[in-house]
Design a protein around this motif. Sequence first.
Motif, PDB file in Angstrom:
ATOM      1  N   TRP A  18       0.840  -1.199  -0.097  1.00  0.00           N
ATOM      2  CA  TRP A  18      -0.098   0.512   0.068  1.00  0.00           C
ATOM      3  C   TRP A  18       0.657   1.391  -0.417  1.00  0.00           C
ATOM      4  CZ3 TRP A  18      -5.358   0.592  -0.781  1.00  0.00           C
ATOM      5  CH2 TRP A  18      -6.010   2.025  -0.373  1.00  0.00           C
ATOM      6  N   PRO A  19       0.980   1.967  -1.137  1.00  0.00           N
ATOM      7  CA  PRO A  19       2.099   3.665  -1.210  1.00  0.00           C
ATOM      8  C   PRO A  19       1.146   4.318  -0.714  1.00  0.00           C
ATOM      9  CG  PRO A  19       1.210   2.968  -3.231  1.00  0.00           C
ATOM     10  CD  PRO A  19       0.322   1.438  -2.189  1.00  0.00           C
ATOM     11  N   LEU A  20       0.684   4.536   0.102  1.00  0.00           N
ATOM     12  CA  LEU A  20      -0.184   6.260   0.650  1.00  0.00           C
ATOM     13  C   LEU A  20      -0.183   5.861   1.851  1.00  0.00           C
ATOM     14  CD1 LEU A  20      -3.136   5.680  -2.018  1.00  0.00           C
ATOM     15  CD2 LEU A  20      -1.274   6.895  -2.203  1.00  0.00           C
ATOM     16  N   PRO A  21      -0.756   7.288   2.336  1.00  0.00           N
ATOM     17  CA  PRO A  21      -0.497   6.955   4.376  1.00  0.00           C
ATOM     18  C   PRO A  21      -1.820   6.791   4.688  1.00  0.00           C
ATOM     19  CG  PRO A  21      -1.332   9.631   2.635  1.00  0.00           C
ATOM     20  CD  PRO A  21      -0.451   8.371   1.579  1.00  0.00           C
ATOM     21  N   ILE A  22      -2.543   6.455   4.101  1.00  0.00           N
ATOM     22  CA  ILE A  22      -3.699   5.652   4.450  1.00  0.00           C
ATOM     23  C   ILE A  22      -5.147   5.005   4.240  1.00  0.00           C
ATOM     24  CG2 ILE A  22      -6.073   6.244   5.269  1.00  0.00           C
ATOM     25  CD1 ILE A  22      -5.663   8.966   5.389  1.00  0.00           C
ATOM     26  N   VAL A  23      -4.567   3.272   4.894  1.00  0.00           N
ATOM     27  CA  VAL A  23      -4.602   2.243   4.338  1.00  0.00           C
ATOM     28  C   VAL A  23      -6.433   2.089   4.454  1.00  0.00           C
ATOM     29  CG1 VAL A  23      -5.025  -0.447   4.418  1.00  0.00           C
ATOM     30  CG2 VAL A  23      -2.953   1.203   4.827  1.00  0.00           C
ATOM     31  N   LEU A  24      -7.187   2.388   2.895  1.00  0.00           N
ATOM     32  CA  LEU A  24      -8.573   2.247   3.121  1.00  0.00           C
ATOM     33  C   LEU A  24      -8.748   0.417   3.009  1.00  0.00           C
ATOM     34  CD1 LEU A  24      -9.473   4.268  -0.285  1.00  0.00           C
ATOM     35  CD2 LEU A  24      -9.546   4.944   2.275  1.00  0.00           C
ATOM     36  N   PRO A  25      -9.609   0.403   4.076  1.00  0.00           N
ATOM     37  CA  PRO A  25     -10.188  -0.982   4.443  1.00  0.00           C
ATOM     38  C   PRO A  25     -11.576  -1.210   3.432  1.00  0.00           C
ATOM     39  CG  PRO A  25     -11.489   0.780   5.645  1.00  0.00           C
ATOM     40  CD  PRO A  25     -10.195   1.567   5.089  1.00  0.00           C
ATOM     41  N   ASP A  26     -11.211  -2.859   3.147  1.00  0.00           N
ATOM     42  CA  ASP A  26     -12.345  -3.367   2.020  1.00  0.00           C
ATOM     43  C   ASP A  26     -11.878  -3.100   0.974  1.00  0.00           C
ATOM     44  OD1 ASP A  26     -13.977  -4.292   4.541  1.00  0.00           O
ATOM     45  OD2 ASP A  26     -14.055  -2.782   4.736  1.00  0.00           O
ATOM     46  N   THR A  27     -10.957  -2.659   0.960  1.00  0.00           N
ATOM     47  CA  THR A  27     -10.347  -2.665  -0.455  1.00  0.00           C
ATOM     48  C   THR A  27      -9.263  -3.456  -0.932  1.00  0.00           C
ATOM     49  OG1 THR A  27      -8.792  -0.993  -0.250  1.00  0.00           O
ATOM     50  CG2 THR A  27     -10.731  -0.013  -0.379  1.00  0.00           C
ATOM     51  N   VAL A  28      -9.021  -3.783  -2.055  1.00  0.00           N
ATOM     52  CA  VAL A  28      -7.341  -4.906  -3.040  1.00  0.00           C
ATOM     53  C   VAL A  28      -6.940  -3.593  -3.993  1.00  0.00           C
ATOM     54  CG1 VAL A  28      -6.562  -6.429  -3.795  1.00  0.00           C
ATOM     55  CG2 VAL A  28      -8.745  -6.637  -2.157  1.00  0.00           C
ATOM     56  N   LEU A  29      -6.193  -3.182  -4.065  1.00  0.00           N
ATOM     57  CA  LEU A  29      -4.525  -2.975  -4.523  1.00  0.00           C
ATOM     58  C   LEU A  29      -3.976  -3.885  -5.031  1.00  0.00           C
ATOM     59  CD1 LEU A  29      -3.387   1.179  -4.362  1.00  0.00           C
ATOM     60  CD2 LEU A  29      -1.936  -0.419  -5.121  1.00  0.00           C
ATOM     61  N   LEU A  30      -3.658  -3.489  -5.916  1.00  0.00           N
ATOM     62  CA  LEU A  30      -2.052  -4.404  -6.407  1.00  0.00           C
ATOM     63  C   LEU A  30      -1.472  -3.569  -7.577  1.00  0.00           C
ATOM     64  CD1 LEU A  30      -3.395  -8.208  -7.238  1.00  0.00           C
ATOM     65  CD2 LEU A  30      -1.877  -7.106  -5.104  1.00  0.00           C
ATOM     66  N   SER A  31      -0.658  -3.202  -8.403  1.00  0.00           N
ATOM     67  CA  SER A  31       0.592  -2.606  -8.842  1.00  0.00           C
ATOM     68  C   SER A  31       1.250  -4.232  -9.783  1.00  0.00           C
ATOM     69  CB  SER A  31       1.181  -1.676  -8.441  1.00  0.00           C
ATOM     70  OG  SER A  31       2.260  -1.761  -7.531  1.00  0.00           O
ATOM     71  N   THR A  32       1.984  -3.271 -10.581  1.00  0.00           N
ATOM     72  CA  THR A  32       3.089  -3.567 -11.460  1.00  0.00           C
ATOM     73  C   THR A  32       4.201  -3.006 -12.159  1.00  0.00           C
ATOM     74  OG1 THR A  32       3.758  -5.813 -12.534  1.00  0.00           O
ATOM     75  CG2 THR A  32       1.917  -4.609 -13.111  1.00  0.00           C
ATOM     76  N   HIS A  33       5.418  -3.644 -12.194  1.00  0.00           N
ATOM     77  CA  HIS A  33       5.811  -2.672 -12.897  1.00  0.00           C
ATOM     78  C   HIS A  33       6.357  -3.373 -14.812  1.00  0.00           C
ATOM     79  CE1 HIS A  33       7.671  -0.706  -9.552  1.00  0.00           C
ATOM     80  NE2 HIS A  33       7.886   0.222 -10.468  1.00  0.00           N
ATOM     81  N   PHE A  34       6.514  -2.414 -15.890  1.00  0.00           N
ATOM     82  CA  PHE A  34       5.983  -3.326 -16.542  1.00  0.00           C
ATOM     83  C   PHE A  34       6.334  -2.581 -18.273  1.00  0.00           C
ATOM     84  CE2 PHE A  34       3.069   0.344 -17.514  1.00  0.00           C
ATOM     85  CZ  PHE A  34       3.171   0.997 -18.347  1.00  0.00           C
ATOM     86  N   ASP A  35       7.304  -3.306 -18.696  1.00  0.00           N
ATOM     87  CA  ASP A  35       8.114  -2.733 -19.993  1.00  0.00           C
ATOM     88  C   ASP A  35       7.885  -2.813 -21.179  1.00  0.00           C
ATOM     89  OD1 ASP A  35      10.629  -2.178 -21.746  1.00  0.00           O
ATOM     90  OD2 ASP A  35      11.822  -3.299 -20.738  1.00  0.00           O
ATOM     91  N   PRO A  36       7.235  -2.240 -22.174  1.00  0.00           N
ATOM     92  CA  PRO A  36       7.127  -2.461 -23.536  1.00  0.00           C
ATOM     93  C   PRO A  36       7.634  -3.160 -24.506  1.00  0.00           C
ATOM     94  CG  PRO A  36       6.333   0.131 -22.923  1.00  0.00           C
ATOM     95  CD  PRO A  36       7.019  -0.765 -21.506  1.00  0.00           C
ATOM     96  N   SER A  37       9.240  -2.534 -23.923  1.00  0.00           N
ATOM     97  CA  SER A  37       9.777  -3.577 -25.215  1.00  0.00           C
ATOM     98  C   SER A  37       9.535  -4.944 -24.935  1.00  0.00           C
ATOM     99  CB  SER A  37      11.433  -3.254 -24.547  1.00  0.00           C
ATOM    100  OG  SER A  37      11.908  -3.744 -23.670  1.00  0.00           O
ATOM    101  N   GLN A  38       9.524  -5.444 -23.618  1.00  0.00           N
ATOM    102  CA  GLN A  38       9.592  -6.758 -23.464  1.00  0.00           C
ATOM    103  C   GLN A  38       7.887  -7.517 -24.004  1.00  0.00           C
ATOM    104  OE1 GLN A  38      12.171  -8.600 -21.924  1.00  0.00           O
ATOM    105  NE2 GLN A  38      13.460  -7.202 -22.335  1.00  0.00           N
ATOM    106  N   LEU A  39       7.390  -6.969 -24.681  1.00  0.00           N
ATOM    107  CA  LEU A  39       6.171  -7.354 -24.898  1.00  0.00           C
ATOM    108  C   LEU A  39       6.305  -8.425 -26.107  1.00  0.00           C
ATOM    109  CD1 LEU A  39       3.144  -7.298 -24.591  1.00  0.00           C
ATOM    110  CD2 LEU A  39       2.601  -5.787 -26.339  1.00  0.00           C
ATOM    111  N   LEU A  40       5.359  -9.904 -26.210  1.00  0.00           N
ATOM    112  CA  LEU A  40       5.638 -10.215 -26.981  1.00  0.00           C
ATOM    113  C   LEU A  40       4.003 -10.147 -27.129  1.00  0.00           C
ATOM    114  CD1 LEU A  40       7.289 -14.213 -25.076  1.00  0.00           C
ATOM    115  CD2 LEU A  40       8.321 -11.320 -26.520  1.00  0.00           C
TER     116      LEU A  40
END
Length: 241
Positions: A18-40
């Motif tokens: 969770w990358p923000l100061p206040i965690v929100l209950p009853d939510t799901v936050l997911l992230s990823t890093h992506f590289d367009p040059s690796q797209l197949l």
Amino acid sequence: MNSSPLLPACCTPLDAHWPLPIVLPDTVLLSTHFDPSQLLGDDFRRSAIEPPPSIQRSVAKRQAEFLAGRICARAALQQLEGSSSVPAIGEDRAPVWPAHICGSITHSTGRAAAIVANKQHWRGLGMDVENLLNAERAERLAGEILTPAEMQRMAAGARDQLALWVTLTFSVKESLFKALYPIVQKRFYFEHAEVLEWTEQGHVRLRLLTDLSSEWRNGTELDAQFGVHDGQLLSLVSIQA
């Protein structure tokens, strides 16, 4: 038993931090890093995500950010309630969530994220990630993004925070639109809201400057939050049920 769809080579494993100061209950936050040059060429098929025609015709960068965002959204829905649905693109270009779900998808250079919740807990969620502007570009864009009152506040503030101020104002207004548009079904723009105050701890206070509905009227104030990491700013507007 069906195995889970494979993660494409262009995306890193999903991150639940969770990358923000206040965690929100009853939510799901997911992230990823992506590289367009690796797209197949077969990454959409391998990920079991059907690209709409507009994405099929797009350049690799747009395809990779769409794929990364939808992978985050599907995994967040799976974690929230066991659903494996992938939000389609609506006629208004916004993601189409299940009727009982609110959510938001965002992406910028190399990073994508999604947040979801059941509407019994949260009515609206709007999230936006932006690359931090440099001072020269921030000064050039300020007049397009900031209201006259915001320009005055910026002028009274520290010079070295100008770029952060403009980036934050842009991002948090994008998040406000994403949170409110599904509720009011009415478009509004940068001049229709203003940032009243913000703190370095990541708290923001916003005010509407136009009537969007009988509930969301000119003068209504809302809270938001933001965080800065690796040269990018992430903002979130959340509206409780």
